[in-house]
Design a protein around this motif. Structure first.
Motif, PDB file in Angstrom:
ATOM      1  N   ILE A  62       0.828  -1.214   0.000  1.00 24.99           N
ATOM      2  CA  ILE A  62       0.000   0.000   0.000  1.00 24.99           C
ATOM      3  C   ILE A  62       0.857   1.256   0.000  1.00 24.99           C
ATOM      4  O   ILE A  62       0.553   2.245  -0.674  1.00 24.99           O
ATOM      5  N   PHE A  63       1.964   1.239   0.731  1.00 20.82           N
ATOM      6  CA  PHE A  63       2.779   2.445   0.863  1.00 20.82           C
ATOM      7  C   PHE A  63       3.524   2.817  -0.407  1.00 20.82           C
ATOM      8  O   PHE A  63       3.925   3.963  -0.578  1.00 20.82           O
ATOM      9  N   ILE A  64       3.725   1.863  -1.314  1.00 14.87           N
ATOM     10  CA  ILE A  64       4.400   2.217  -2.569  1.00 14.87           C
ATOM     11  C   ILE A  64       3.435   2.202  -3.751  1.00 14.87           C
ATOM     12  O   ILE A  64       3.822   2.540  -4.867  1.00 14.87           O
ATOM     13  N   CYS A  65       2.191   1.812  -3.489  1.00 16.54           N
ATOM     14  CA  CYS A  65       1.193   1.778  -4.561  1.00 16.54           C
ATOM     15  C   CYS A  65       0.627   3.184  -4.809  1.00 16.54           C
ATOM     16  O   CYS A  65       0.369   3.930  -3.867  1.00 16.54           O
ATOM     17  N   VAL A  66       0.466   3.550  -6.073  1.00 16.68           N
ATOM     18  CA  VAL A  66      -0.134   4.828  -6.442  1.00 16.68           C
ATOM     19  C   VAL A  66      -1.582   4.560  -6.843  1.00 16.68           C
ATOM     20  O   VAL A  66      -1.845   3.995  -7.911  1.00 16.68           O
ATOM     21  N   PRO A  67      -2.551   4.922  -5.992  1.00 18.04           N
ATOM     22  CA  PRO A  67      -3.942   4.509  -6.231  1.00 18.04           C
ATOM     23  C   PRO A  67      -4.537   5.026  -7.529  1.00 18.04           C
ATOM     24  O   PRO A  67      -5.341   4.340  -8.155  1.00 18.04           O
ATOM     25  N   SER A  68      -4.148   6.219  -7.960  1.00 22.85           N
ATOM     26  CA  SER A  68      -4.723   6.761  -9.195  1.00 22.85           C
ATOM     27  C   SER A  68      -4.226   6.012 -10.437  1.00 22.85           C
ATOM     28  O   SER A  68      -4.885   6.008 -11.468  1.00 22.85           O
ATOM     29  N   LYS A  69      -3.043   5.362 -10.315  1.00 23.58           N
ATOM     30  CA  LYS A  69      -2.487   4.610 -11.443  1.00 23.58           C
ATOM     31  C   LYS A  69      -2.828   3.121 -11.367  1.00 23.58           C
ATOM     32  O   LYS A  69      -2.897   2.448 -12.389  1.00 23.58           O
ATOM     33  N   ASP A  70      -2.985   2.613 -10.170  1.00 27.03           N
ATOM     34  CA  ASP A  70      -3.189   1.170  -9.975  1.00 27.03           C
ATOM     35  C   ASP A  70      -4.300   0.966  -8.946  1.00 27.03           C
ATOM     36  O   ASP A  70      -4.087   0.374  -7.888  1.00 27.03           O
ATOM     37  N   ALA A  71      -5.485   1.467  -9.264  1.00 24.21           N
ATOM     38  CA  ALA A  71      -6.597   1.438  -8.305  1.00 24.21           C
ATOM     39  C   ALA A  71      -7.024   0.012  -7.977  1.00 24.21           C
ATOM     40  O   ALA A  71      -7.412  -0.276  -6.836  1.00 24.21           O
ATOM     41  N   ASP A  72      -6.944  -0.894  -8.933  1.00 24.73           N
ATOM     42  CA  ASP A  72      -7.370  -2.276  -8.684  1.00 24.73           C
ATOM     43  C   ASP A  72      -6.544  -2.919  -7.576  1.00 24.73           C
ATOM     44  O   ASP A  72      -7.082  -3.520  -6.639  1.00 24.73           O
ATOM     45  N   ASN A  73      -5.213  -2.802  -7.688  1.00 24.54           N
ATOM     46  CA  ASN A  73      -4.342  -3.360  -6.641  1.00 24.54           C
ATOM     47  C   ASN A  73      -4.531  -2.648  -5.319  1.00 24.54           C
ATOM     48  O   ASN A  73      -4.543  -3.274  -4.247  1.00 24.54           O
ATOM     49  N   TYR A  74      -4.672  -1.329  -5.387  1.00 25.91           N
ATOM     50  CA  TYR A  74      -4.797  -0.540  -4.157  1.00 25.91           C
ATOM     51  C   TYR A  74      -6.059  -0.939  -3.390  1.00 25.91           C
ATOM     52  O   TYR A  74      -6.019  -1.194  -2.176  1.00 25.91           O
ATOM     53  N   ILE A  75      -7.183  -1.025  -4.094  1.00 23.64           N
ATOM     54  CA  ILE A  75      -8.456  -1.319  -3.428  1.00 23.64           C
ATOM     55  C   ILE A  75      -8.518  -2.771  -2.968  1.00 23.64           C
ATOM     56  O   ILE A  75      -8.950  -3.066  -1.847  1.00 23.64           O
ATOM     57  N   SER A  76      -8.076  -3.707  -3.806  1.00 22.18           N
ATOM     58  CA  SER A  76      -8.131  -5.117  -3.407  1.00 22.18           C
ATOM     59  C   SER A  76      -7.216  -5.387  -2.220  1.00 22.18           C
ATOM     60  O   SER A  76      -7.549  -6.195  -1.340  1.00 22.18           O
ATOM     61  N   THR A  77      -6.064  -4.697  -2.165  1.00 20.57           N
ATOM     62  CA  THR A  77      -5.135  -4.887  -1.040  1.00 20.57           C
ATOM     63  C   THR A  77      -5.715  -4.322   0.253  1.00 20.57           C
ATOM     64  O   THR A  77      -5.665  -4.974   1.309  1.00 20.57           O
ATOM     65  N   LEU A  78      -6.275  -3.114   0.182  1.00 22.50           N
ATOM     66  CA  LEU A  78      -6.904  -2.547   1.377  1.00 22.50           C
ATOM     67  C   LEU A  78      -8.079  -3.413   1.842  1.00 22.50           C
ATOM     68  O   LEU A  78      -8.317  -3.562   3.053  1.00 22.50           O
ATOM     69  N   THR A  96     -11.144  -1.830  10.747  1.00 24.05           N
ATOM     70  CA  THR A  96     -11.623  -2.248   9.424  1.00 24.05           C
ATOM     71  C   THR A  96     -12.229  -1.068   8.673  1.00 24.05           C
ATOM     72  O   THR A  96     -11.920  -0.827   7.495  1.00 24.05           O
ATOM     73  N   GLU A  97     -13.092  -0.325   9.349  1.00 24.18           N
ATOM     74  CA  GLU A  97     -13.738   0.824   8.701  1.00 24.18           C
ATOM     75  C   GLU A  97     -12.717   1.880   8.296  1.00 24.18           C
ATOM     76  O   GLU A  97     -12.791   2.448   7.205  1.00 24.18           O
ATOM     77  N   ALA A  98     -11.728   2.123   9.167  1.00 24.49           N
ATOM     78  CA  ALA A  98     -10.695   3.121   8.856  1.00 24.49           C
ATOM     79  C   ALA A  98      -9.884   2.703   7.632  1.00 24.49           C
ATOM     80  O   ALA A  98      -9.526   3.539   6.792  1.00 24.49           O
ATOM     81  N   THR A  99      -9.598   1.413   7.506  1.00 23.73           N
ATOM     82  CA  THR A  99      -8.828   0.913   6.359  1.00 23.73           C
ATOM     83  C   THR A  99      -9.627   1.029   5.067  1.00 23.73           C
ATOM     84  O   THR A  99      -9.125   1.486   4.039  1.00 23.73           O
ATOM     85  N   ILE A 100     -10.901   0.634   5.121  1.00 22.80           N
ATOM     86  CA  ILE A 100     -11.725   0.636   3.903  1.00 22.80           C
ATOM     87  C   ILE A 100     -11.985   2.055   3.402  1.00 22.80           C
ATOM     88  O   ILE A 100     -11.986   2.314   2.191  1.00 22.80           O
ATOM     89  N   THR A 101     -12.211   2.982   4.305  1.00 22.86           N
ATOM     90  CA  THR A 101     -12.527   4.351   3.874  1.00 22.86           C
ATOM     91  C   THR A 101     -11.380   4.986   3.089  1.00 22.86           C
ATOM     92  O   THR A 101     -11.605   5.914   2.319  1.00 22.86           O
ATOM     93  N   LYS A 102     -10.150   4.481   3.263  1.00 22.88           N
ATOM     94  CA  LYS A 102      -9.035   4.972   2.449  1.00 22.88           C
ATOM     95  C   LYS A 102      -9.216   4.590   0.983  1.00 22.88           C
ATOM     96  O   LYS A 102      -8.728   5.280   0.086  1.00 22.88           O
ATOM     97  N   ALA A 103      -9.907   3.472   0.746  1.00 21.63           N
ATOM     98  CA  ALA A 103     -10.054   2.974  -0.622  1.00 21.63           C
ATOM     99  C   ALA A 103     -11.231   3.600  -1.357  1.00 21.63           C
ATOM    100  O   ALA A 103     -11.217   3.694  -2.591  1.00 21.63           O
ATOM    101  N   LEU A 104     -12.263   4.023  -0.644  1.00 18.08           N
ATOM    102  CA  LEU A 104     -13.502   4.488  -1.279  1.00 18.08           C
ATOM    103  C   LEU A 104     -13.296   5.609  -2.307  1.00 18.08           C
ATOM    104  O   LEU A 104     -13.931   5.587  -3.366  1.00 18.08           O
ATOM    105  N   PRO A 105     -12.426   6.619  -2.054  1.00 18.37           N
ATOM    106  CA  PRO A 105     -12.281   7.699  -3.051  1.00 18.37           C
ATOM    107  C   PRO A 105     -11.723   7.236  -4.398  1.00 18.37           C
ATOM    108  O   PRO A 105     -11.820   7.964  -5.382  1.00 18.37           O
TER     109      PRO A 105
END
Length: 574
Positions: free
Chosen positions: A66-82, A98-107
């Motif tokens: 997660i720390f090296i993933c760029v969500p705007s470029k690789d949203a699939d990996n970012y969201i599935s990992t979170l 759990t809720e705190a982790t998931i809310t990072k992925a929603l945007p």
């Protein structure tokens, strides 16, 4: 006097210099290419650990990805990992985490190519709300999952989840309107586990509506299917529902079913299911059997609470350590970029020098203006830094002294002459410190009166409802300790005590001094309400404590959690 021709030459040269500088600066600050291969490798390692039920290690590697993933470029990996990280936290009962982790992925769901990842995210979040009794949001996120472009069986699963939430809300008729139409769907009947779950939910609705004939038929049919599937979780559910069904009309048969439920849940160590079964067993037991099962229930509750709390702390620590490591790496990269930028600026100065030689006297004048402007900027910057330093001193030192004096005034009888004199002396000391800040002189006495001053400062934080225990202060050879380290010890303890008075609501505070291996060891502990581990350094005014100790090449170890008190171990080399 600068002519128009000279001024034009000046503009041309400066423009060329700026363009060259911007080009070099742009190449220096250019971001590194996104390393997708490294992210994929970390996720593959984590997936293997996850599949082998090594959840702690899996969480660590997911977090690294997660720390090296760029969500705007690789949203699939970012969201599935979170989502996987959230599932691990959910498994350990950490629903807030759990809720705190998931809310990072929603945007970043808008960037997803495969909507399966978004569907999984919504379902995990809906399950979290279901477990925390927020049925409205549980239904909302399953409705969001329904709107996604996924396979039909996933839509049916989302409908089943909505029905489960409605059952929890005791809206059994409404749940049946969803469950009965999907009972005969091909996708449902092909998946025996899913089919058994649908039948069990329908049977439960009829049971709650007291339509026992329909209820028993569906519950028995669900049990038969789950026996074929050999799913301990599903069997445990079915046996539990049948135990509830027969509880009033056939207690002995009900007890047989609930014991079977407890046994099935035990095969997969499903703690919540075992606890539910134990409650029903205890309710229908007596004498020694009641005592034995009650003891099992109490031990299980204590055990799961301890395990879940340790898991929460561990996951929080993994996140915190990764965050700190990332920040340190970012500082190193920034420092490197600054050094490279300085080198480029030096090159620019050399180029400017060559041009100055060619243009002779007119360019010397331009250089004069440039240096004058630079000197003004540096002067303004130095003044700004000086203001920041003085402001920091006012907060770190003077504010604490004022708070100490207020504490003295609150706890001492000012009608007594000696206390009144002491108060005046304290106010005079504050005045002197205010004056000395402008001279950047330290005002803490570090001579033979230091021990008395330190002891007086500590005792000043005592109240009728706060007991202060001080041990080993006299055992330290204070005359052999460096002046700056004495000041650091004084300020650190003062900061800890101020935080204690302001935030912790402690009633007992202990401070112990020891000599060990050419170092001073200080143990601070209180029984206050504590703070969350992932907020220790950056919240609650403790940043200055760490900063001061690190400047002396010392160490500090802080342990705390909500409602568990606060402890700080400090080691300062002599």
């Amino acid at each position: 006097m600068i002519t128009k021709k000279t001024y034009f030459s000046y503009l041309l040269i400066v423009t060329l210099l700026l363009l060259y500088s911007c080009q070099q600066k742009s190449s220096i600050n250019k971001k590194e290419a996104y390393n997708k291969a490294k992210v994929d490798k970390l996720i593959a390692i984590a997936d293997t650990l996850f599949d082998n039920n090594k959840l702690d290690s899996a969480f660590y590697y997911y977090n690294e990805a997660i720390f090296i993933c760029v969500p705007s470029k690789d949203a699939d990996n970012y969201i599935s990992t979170l989502n996987r990280m959230a599932i691990i936290q959910q498994t350990h009962g950490d629903y807030a985490g759990t809720e705190a982790t998931i809310t990072k992925a929603l945007p970043y769901t808008k960037y997803v190519k495969n909507q399966l990842h978004t569907w999984n995210l919504y379902v995990t979040l809906s399950t979290n709300y279901l477990e925390t009794y927020d049925y409205k949001n549980a239904i909302l996120y399953n409705q969001k999952a329904l709107q996604l472009n996924t396979k039909n069986w996933r839509k049916l699963a989302a409908k089943n989840n909505i029905a489960v939430a409605l059952i929890q809300e005791k809206k059994y008729r409404q749940a049946l309107t969803i469950l009965l139409p999907i009972e005969t769907k091909k996708e449902v009947m092909r998946d025996e586990s899913f089919y058994g779950s649908i039948l069990a939910n329908i049977g439960l609705c009829y049971f709650r509506l007291k339509e026992n004939e329909n209820a028993l038929g569906y519950l028995n049919k669900a049990l038969e299917i789950r026996k074929k599937v050999k799913s301990p979780y599903g069997l445990g559910k079915s046996y539990f529902h049948l135990a509830q069904f027969y509880e009033q009309q056939n207690p002995s048969l009900s007890k047989e079913f609930i014991l079977l439920s407890y046994k099935e849940y035990g095969k997969i160590n499903y703690v919540d299911g075992r606890l539910s079964a134990l409650k029903m067993i205890i309710k229908n037991s007596s004498n020694k059997e009641l005592k034995d099962y009650s003891a099992i229930y109490i031990n299980l509750v204590d055990s799961i609470d301890e395990v879940r709390q340790k898991a929460k702390n561990q996951f929080a620590k993994i996140k915190y350590d990764s965050k700190r490591e990332k920040e340190e790496n970012l500082k190193l990269k920034t420092h490197k970029a600054e050094n490279e930028l300085k080198l480029e600026r030096q090159k620019n100065r050399n180029i400017a020098s060559y041009i100055i030689i060619v243009l002779s006297l007119c360019l010397i004048l331009i250089l004069y203006y440039y240096l004058t402007s630079k000197a003004k900027r540096e002067k303004i910057e130095a003044a700004y830094n000086s203001e920041i330093r003085i402001s920091k001193k006012l907060h770190d030192e003077l504010a604490n002294d004022i708070y100490h004096t207020m504490a003295f005034a609150e706890n001492k009888n000012l009608s007594l002459a000696e206390n009144k004199i002491q108060l005046l002396n304290n106010l005079d000391a504050i005045y002197s410190r205010t004056r000395d800040i402008s001279r950047e002189n330290c005002t803490i006495a570090t001579d033979e009166n230091y021990v008395l001053l330190l002891k007086d400062m500590i005792s000043g934080f005592g109240k009728s409802n706060i007991n202060l225990i001080l041990n080993g202060l006299e055992s330290i050879a204070w005359n052999e300790i460096d002046k700056n380290k004495k000041i650091t010890i004084y300020r650190v303890l003062q900061e800890l005590l101020v935080n204690m008075r302001k935030y912790s609501e402690a009633t007992l505070v202990g401070i112990t001094f020891k000599n060990a291996e050419k170092s001073i060891l200080i143990n601070y502990t209180d029984n206050g309400k504590g703070i969350e581990t992932d907020k220790i350094i950056f919240k609650n005014g403790l940043y200055n404590v760490e900063s001061r100790i690190l400047k002396t090449k010392g160490q500090i170890d802080i342990t705390s959690s909500l409602n568990e008190g606060f402890k700080a171990f400090i080691k300062i080399p002599v």
